[in-house]
Write an enzyme that holds these catalytic residues in place. Structure first.
Site, PDB file in Angstrom:
ATOM      1  N   ARG A  35       0.833  -1.215   0.000  1.00  0.00           N
ATOM      2  CA  ARG A  35       0.000   0.000   0.000  1.00  0.00           C
ATOM      3  C   ARG A  35       0.864   1.261   0.000  1.00  0.00           C
ATOM      4  NH1 ARG A  35      -5.173  -1.708   3.703  1.00  0.00           N
ATOM      5  NH2 ARG A  35      -6.160  -2.804   1.998  1.00  0.00           N
ATOM      6  N   LYS A 198     -21.721 -14.633   1.397  1.00  0.00           N
ATOM      7  CA  LYS A 198     -22.975 -13.996   1.820  1.00  0.00           C
ATOM      8  C   LYS A 198     -23.744 -13.367   0.662  1.00  0.00           C
ATOM      9  CE  LYS A 198     -19.872 -12.791   4.930  1.00  0.00           C
ATOM     10  NZ  LYS A 198     -18.938 -11.759   4.714  1.00  0.00           N
ATOM     11  N   GLY A 351     -10.628  -7.269  -1.970  1.00  0.00           N
ATOM     12  CA  GLY A 351     -10.966  -8.305  -1.007  1.00  0.00           C
ATOM     13  C   GLY A 351     -10.527  -9.680  -1.456  1.00  0.00           C
ATOM     14  N   GLY A 374     -14.579  -3.072   0.248  1.00  0.00           N
ATOM     15  CA  GLY A 374     -15.880  -2.439   0.464  1.00  0.00           C
ATOM     16  C   GLY A 374     -16.146  -1.347  -0.555  1.00  0.00           C
TER      17      GLY A 374
HETATM   18  P1  AMP Z   1     -17.554 -12.903   1.018  1.00  0.00           P
HETATM   19  O1  AMP Z   1     -16.948 -12.244   2.228  1.00  0.00           O
HETATM   20  O2  AMP Z   1     -19.038 -12.964   1.044  1.00  0.00           O
HETATM   21  O3  AMP Z   1     -17.000 -12.389  -0.283  1.00  0.00           O
HETATM   22  O4  AMP Z   1     -17.106 -14.417   1.107  1.00  0.00           O
HETATM   23  C1  AMP Z   1     -15.791 -14.837   0.969  1.00  0.00           C
HETATM   24  C2  AMP Z   1     -15.678 -16.169   1.630  1.00  0.00           C
HETATM   25  O5  AMP Z   1     -16.613 -17.058   1.044  1.00  0.00           O
HETATM   26  C3  AMP Z   1     -14.330 -16.839   1.464  1.00  0.00           C
HETATM   27  O6  AMP Z   1     -13.674 -16.842   2.701  1.00  0.00           O
HETATM   28  C4  AMP Z   1     -14.682 -18.251   1.029  1.00  0.00           C
HETATM   29  O7  AMP Z   1     -14.008 -19.249   1.752  1.00  0.00           O
HETATM   30  C5  AMP Z   1     -16.157 -18.336   1.315  1.00  0.00           C
HETATM   31  N1  AMP Z   1     -16.852 -19.316   0.485  1.00  0.00           N
HETATM   32  C6  AMP Z   1     -16.794 -19.432  -0.837  1.00  0.00           C
HETATM   33  N2  AMP Z   1     -17.531 -20.493  -1.249  1.00  0.00           N
HETATM   34  C7  AMP Z   1     -18.067 -21.052  -0.162  1.00  0.00           C
HETATM   35  C8  AMP Z   1     -18.908 -22.183   0.057  1.00  0.00           C
HETATM   36  N3  AMP Z   1     -19.329 -22.928  -0.958  1.00  0.00           N
HETATM   37  N4  AMP Z   1     -19.268 -22.458   1.327  1.00  0.00           N
HETATM   38  C9  AMP Z   1     -18.831 -21.688   2.336  1.00  0.00           C
HETATM   39  N5  AMP Z   1     -18.029 -20.615   2.199  1.00  0.00           N
HETATM   40  C10 AMP Z   1     -17.647 -20.295   0.971  1.00  0.00           C
END
Ligand code: AMP
Length: 394
Positions: A35, A198, A351, A374
């Site tokens: 950064r 999520k 991210g 974000g």
């Molecule tokens: P997010 O913060 O919503 O972008 O989610 C990122 C996280 O989603 C990562 O740490 C992944 O390990 C998790 N992830 C991706 N696919 C899956 C899955 N099929 N089941 C559970 N977690 C998941």
């Protein structure tokens, strides 16, 4: 188009620059200085142009208190080494005090100074007008170059612009150019790839992108909420119960808008949420009741790979599976490789997808990797980012 440092006369002027020096630290030592390195082009431009450069940043979450473990002193030292010139640093609990003001007014053209962590002051994250004014009095103009905090209306990211003319640095310029162009003026076919765990967090992004894209690819944990909405059995896969109905609505909206939504056709399912669990590949409608989907399967990789190959613009946000576990990283890797090989404009949201691309050593094959998780999501949602809104238009 937003004004940048190139659109103003900087010589002899005091440039108050918001950087993102929120670097990872361990025991007071910087473990990754990317950064700081990324901020150098704007800082060097200002030095070479004869400005007096006053830098500000936050580091971690000191919660409005002057906590010593969050001092920017190590950043000042690293920055001095990288620039090959002294960076004046006065650690003040109040960030701005008489000594700091004096040091700022004593700066010669081309000299650089770094203020203490702006989050030592409670008013920073509340965008307190008094603190914004104190900061602004140090400079003649404001340069925002911290994309990672551009979605926050804080004193040092937006408030100072109430008192000073504001322009962008080169980092924000690049983010606006690539993220902005990808979403507002894409070469077609325009494909967005959404993943991650999520659904709730990504709904506004999906809704906005449905108005823009030709194809929306869905992977990762959120796919199972869409499967549920289609009436499929998903075993013990991650489910966002509150958003099943909304997922169904999004599928309908996509159909009405003529946008193709692609969901996985097969999944790598594991018995437990760990790398060394028993796992196998199953078609989407045959997920065993006692297993969970942890990655997209090989057939899905083929389908997604073909769509990516034919795309002219691709925006990617969120991993296709639990890429932190090697047994469930193949889908994410394959998508990253497809993007790397594609001749499309490829834009990676910050991210996890940015981390995945770095992890696979493919970062230099992408057109643009956003530095803000974000902030890039809010950009893709079509929101106005306060730290960008304050920058003057050309
Ligand atoms: P997010 O913060 O919503 O972008 O989610 C990122 C996280 O989603 C990562 O740490 C992944 O390990 C998790 N992830 C991706 N696919 C899956 C899955 N099929 N089941 C559970 N977690 C998941």
């Amino acid at each position: 188009m937003k004004k940048t440092v190139k659109d103003i006369d900087v010589k002899g002027k005091k440039a108050l620059v918001r950087c993102d020096f929120n670097v990872p630290m361990k025991d007071g030592v910087i473990t990754d200085d990317i950064r700081i390195v990324s901020a150098l082009p704007t800082i060097r431009y200002l030095i070479d142009g004869g400005a007096k450069v006053i830098l500000m940043s936050h580091l971690g979450r000191p919660d409005g208190e002057p906590k010593k473990e969050f001092t920017l002193a190590p950043v000042a030292e690293r920055l001095s080494q990288l620039l090959g010139t002294e960076v004046v640093f006065i650690s003040s609990d109040r960030v701005v005090d008489d000594k700091v003001k004096e040091a700022a007014s004593d700066l010669k053209d081309g000299q650089v100074m770094l203020l203490e962590n702006v989050r030592f002051r409670k008013e920073e994250t509340k965008n307190g007008a008094d603190f914004a004014r104190e900061l602004s009095e140090l400079g003649d103009f404001f340069v925002n170059d911290a994309f990672g905090t551009a979605h926050r209306a804080h004193a040092s990211t937006a408030g100072v612009a109430d008192y000073l003319p504001a322009v962008s640095g080169f980092l924000i310029e690049k983010e606006v150019k690539f993220l902005g162009n990808a979403v507002e003026n894409p070469k077609r076919p325009f494909v967005a790839i959404m993943g991650g765990a999520k659904v709730g967090d990504k709904i506004p992004v999906i809704e906005n992108l449905l108005k823009k894209v030709d194809t929306l690819i869905i992977g990762g944990g959120m796919a199972y909420t869409f499967f549920k909405a289609q009436g499929l059995e998903i075993g013990t896969s991650i489910l966002d119960k509150d958003n099943v109905n909304l997922a169904a609505v999004l599928l309908e909206k996509a159909a009405a808008a003529g946008v193709t939504i692609l969901l996985p056709v097969d999944c790598v399912c594991g018995r437990e949420f760990k790398n060394d669990t028993e796992f196998g590949i199953y078609p989407k409608d045959k997920i065993p009741s006692d297993m969970m989907g942890l990655d997209i399967g090989p057939e899905t990789v083929k389908v997604y790979g073909k769509v990516i190959k034919d795309a002219a613009t691709v925006v990617w946000n969120g991993p296709m599976g639990v890429f932190e576990m090697p047994n469930f990283a193949k889908g994410t890797r394959a998508v990253a490789e497809a993007l790397a090989e594609s001749s499309a404009v490829t834009v990676i949201g910050g991210g996890d997808s940015a981390a995945a691309v770095e992890q696979f050593g493919l970062a230099d094959k992408m057109t643009h990797i956003s530095t803000g998780g974000g902030a890039s999501l809010e950009f893709l949602e079509g929101k106005v980012l306060p730290g960008i809104a304050v920058i003057q238009d050309k």
